[in-house]
Design an enzyme around this catalytic site. Structure first.
Site, short mmCIF file in Angstrom:
data_model
loop_
_atom_site.label_atom_id
_atom_site.label_comp_id
_atom_site.label_asym_id
_atom_site.label_seq_id
_atom_site.Cartn_x
_atom_site.Cartn_y
_atom_site.Cartn_z
N ARG A 95 -3.14 10.24 -8.19
CA ARG A 95 -2.62 11.21 -7.21
C ARG A 95 -1.10 11.13 -7.18
O ARG A 95 -0.53 10.06 -6.95
CB ARG A 95 -3.20 10.92 -5.82
CG ARG A 95 -4.52 11.62 -5.60
CD ARG A 95 -5.10 11.29 -4.27
NE ARG A 95 -4.22 11.63 -3.15
CZ ARG A 95 -4.63 11.64 -1.88
NH1 ARG A 95 -5.89 11.35 -1.60
NH2 ARG A 95 -3.79 11.94 -0.93
N ARG A 155 -3.81 19.20 11.27
CA ARG A 155 -2.68 18.28 11.12
C ARG A 155 -1.44 18.76 11.87
O ARG A 155 -0.40 18.09 11.81
CB ARG A 155 -2.33 18.15 9.64
CG ARG A 155 -2.84 16.85 8.99
CD ARG A 155 -2.47 16.88 7.51
NE ARG A 155 -2.40 15.62 6.88
CZ ARG A 155 -3.35 15.09 6.11
NH1 ARG A 155 -4.49 15.71 5.95
NH2 ARG A 155 -3.15 13.94 5.50
N LYS A 181 -9.89 8.09 6.34
CA LYS A 181 -10.64 9.30 6.70
C LYS A 181 -11.59 9.70 5.56
O LYS A 181 -12.76 9.96 5.80
CB LYS A 181 -9.68 10.46 7.00
CG LYS A 181 -8.69 10.17 8.13
CD LYS A 181 -7.81 11.37 8.45
CE LYS A 181 -6.89 11.78 7.33
NZ LYS A 181 -5.75 10.86 7.07
N ARG A 205 5.24 10.80 3.77
CA ARG A 205 3.97 11.28 4.36
C ARG A 205 3.77 10.69 5.76
O ARG A 205 3.32 11.38 6.67
CB ARG A 205 2.80 10.91 3.45
CG ARG A 205 2.78 11.76 2.19
CD ARG A 205 1.92 11.16 1.11
NE ARG A 205 0.53 11.06 1.50
CZ ARG A 205 -0.36 10.34 0.84
NH1 ARG A 205 0.00 9.65 -0.23
NH2 ARG A 205 -1.61 10.31 1.23
N ARG A 256 -4.03 2.34 -3.93
CA ARG A 256 -4.79 3.49 -4.44
C ARG A 256 -4.00 4.17 -5.57
O ARG A 256 -4.59 4.64 -6.53
CB ARG A 256 -5.08 4.48 -3.30
CG ARG A 256 -5.92 5.66 -3.77
CD ARG A 256 -6.39 6.55 -2.64
NE ARG A 256 -5.30 7.28 -2.03
CZ ARG A 256 -5.43 8.05 -0.96
NH1 ARG A 256 -6.61 8.18 -0.37
NH2 ARG A 256 -4.40 8.69 -0.46
P1 B4P Z 1 -8.54 7.24 2.32
O1 B4P Z 1 -9.85 7.20 3.03
O2 B4P Z 1 -8.56 7.92 1.00
O3 B4P Z 1 -7.37 7.87 3.17
P2 B4P Z 1 -7.19 9.28 3.88
O4 B4P Z 1 -6.90 8.93 5.29
O5 B4P Z 1 -8.34 10.20 3.63
O6 B4P Z 1 -5.97 9.86 3.03
P3 B4P Z 1 -4.80 10.95 3.03
O7 B4P Z 1 -4.38 11.29 4.44
O8 B4P Z 1 -3.81 10.31 2.14
O9 B4P Z 1 -5.23 12.21 2.26
P4 B4P Z 1 -5.39 13.78 2.40
O10 B4P Z 1 -6.16 14.11 1.19
O11 B4P Z 1 -5.96 14.19 3.72
O12 B4P Z 1 -8.06 5.74 2.19
C1 B4P Z 1 -6.87 5.36 1.52
C2 B4P Z 1 -7.09 4.08 0.73
O13 B4P Z 1 -7.44 3.00 1.61
C3 B4P Z 1 -8.23 4.18 -0.28
O14 B4P Z 1 -7.81 3.60 -1.49
C4 B4P Z 1 -9.37 3.37 0.35
O15 B4P Z 1 -10.19 2.75 -0.61
C5 B4P Z 1 -8.63 2.34 1.18
N1 B4P Z 1 -9.36 1.94 2.39
C6 B4P Z 1 -10.05 2.78 3.21
N2 B4P Z 1 -10.59 2.07 4.25
C7 B4P Z 1 -10.19 0.77 4.06
C8 B4P Z 1 -10.42 -0.46 4.80
N3 B4P Z 1 -11.15 -0.48 5.92
N4 B4P Z 1 -9.86 -1.60 4.32
C9 B4P Z 1 -9.12 -1.57 3.19
N5 B4P Z 1 -8.87 -0.46 2.45
C10 B4P Z 1 -9.41 0.70 2.88
O16 B4P Z 1 -3.91 14.45 2.34
C11 B4P Z 1 -3.11 14.51 1.17
C12 B4P Z 1 -1.98 15.56 1.31
O17 B4P Z 1 -2.55 16.92 1.35
C13 B4P Z 1 -1.11 15.53 2.56
O18 B4P Z 1 -0.04 14.59 2.44
C14 B4P Z 1 -0.60 17.00 2.66
O19 B4P Z 1 0.47 17.24 1.79
C15 B4P Z 1 -1.79 17.81 2.18
N6 B4P Z 1 -2.64 18.25 3.32
C16 B4P Z 1 -3.95 17.88 3.52
N7 B4P Z 1 -4.44 18.46 4.65
C17 B4P Z 1 -3.42 19.22 5.17
C18 B4P Z 1 -3.30 20.02 6.33
N8 B4P Z 1 -4.33 20.17 7.19
N9 B4P Z 1 -2.12 20.65 6.58
C19 B4P Z 1 -1.08 20.51 5.73
N10 B4P Z 1 -1.13 19.75 4.61
C20 B4P Z 1 -2.28 19.10 4.31
#
Ligand code: B4P
Length: 191
Positions: free
Chosen positions: A134, A89, A14, A146, A128
């Site tokens: 993180r 979420r 995302k 998670r 990552r």
């Molecule tokens: P990202 O792109 O960073 O993943 P994400 O889905 O955004 O991450 P996440 O869900 O962990 O984070 P968030 O900050 O929302 O990709 C991950 C990795 O994969 C990277 O290293 C990237 O380079 C690699 N990658 C991406 N695409 C790829 C591909 N095609 N091929 C290979 N590798 C690839 O949430 C963090 C925490 O915040 C949650 O656990 C929760 O505690 C809290 N939180 C956030 N929003 C919340 C909400 N609305 N309600 C309650 N808690 C919340």
């Protein structure tokens, strides 16, 4: 105003895809993960509360996240639209978002859902964690917590938007640019 949700489990890409989408479409990126990490870095009371949940791989309470998103929407009222990343979420967050956008007369146009297998998600997040600093990426136990939280509380958000025929599933495995092109085709068809 044009509003999109980018949806998917932790590590589904995302954040990665959001960075590219906001450049192309000029939308305001609202990532609750980024907003929470910024509160933590500034050691605000909200950040201190959020940190304990995030460090355990749990979701931060709805009222904290909804208040934060509501302020972010108000502070960017001139924006041509929002890309919501990592929000909503829970079904309660989805209902709150629908109400906030109803006031603006601009409901969610689509929920783009990135589909990635569990093994690939774990592999990405562990990788990552080697460089991100993180706390929620540092060990596999927290990463699995998670993912469990996603299945227990977040997956149901797709059901909320399915009722309105707004969910679009996108293959989230493969080259980042290929996934980006799939997302763009779906967005262009709705703009
Ligand atoms: P990202 O792109 O960073 O993943 P994400 O889905 O955004 O991450 P996440 O869900 O962990 O984070 P968030 O900050 O929302 O990709 C991950 C990795 O994969 C990277 O290293 C990237 O380079 C690699 N990658 C991406 N695409 C790829 C591909 N095609 N091929 C290979 N590798 C690839 O949430 C963090 C925490 O915040 C949650 O656990 C929760 O505690 C809290 N939180 C956030 N929003 C919340 C909400 N609305 N309600 C309650 N808690 C919340």
């Amino acid at each position: 105003m044009f509003n999109l949700i980018l949806f998917g489990p932790p590590g589904s890409g995302k954040g990665t895809q959001s960075e590219k989408l906001i450049l192309k479409y000029g939308l305001k990126h609202l990532s609750t993960g980024d907003l929470l990490r910024s509160e933590i870095a500034q050691q605000t009371p909200l950040g201190l509360e959020a940190r304990s949940f995030m460090d355990r791989g749990e979701l931060v309470p709805d009222e904290v996240v909804i208040g934060m998103i509501s302020s972010a929407i108000d502070n960017n009222s001139q924006s041509k639209g929002f890309l919501f990343d990592g929000f909503p979420r829970t079904p309660a967050q989805a209902e709150a978002l629908d109400k906030l956008l109803e006031f603006k007369g601009a409901p969610v146009a689509a929920m783009l859902s990135l589909e990635v297998g569990e093994d690939e998600l774990i592999k990405r997040l562990v990788k990552r964690g080697e460089t991100s600093g993180r706390s929620d990426d540092t060990n596999e136990e927290i990463i699995r917590a998670r993912l469990a939280e996603y299945h227990k509380k977040t997956a149901a958000v797709a059901d909320h938007y399915k009722v309105f025929n707004k969910v679009v599933n996108i293959k989230g495995e493969g080259h980042i640019d290929e996934i980006f092109n799939s997302l763009c085709s779906e967005i262009d068809a709705r703009m």
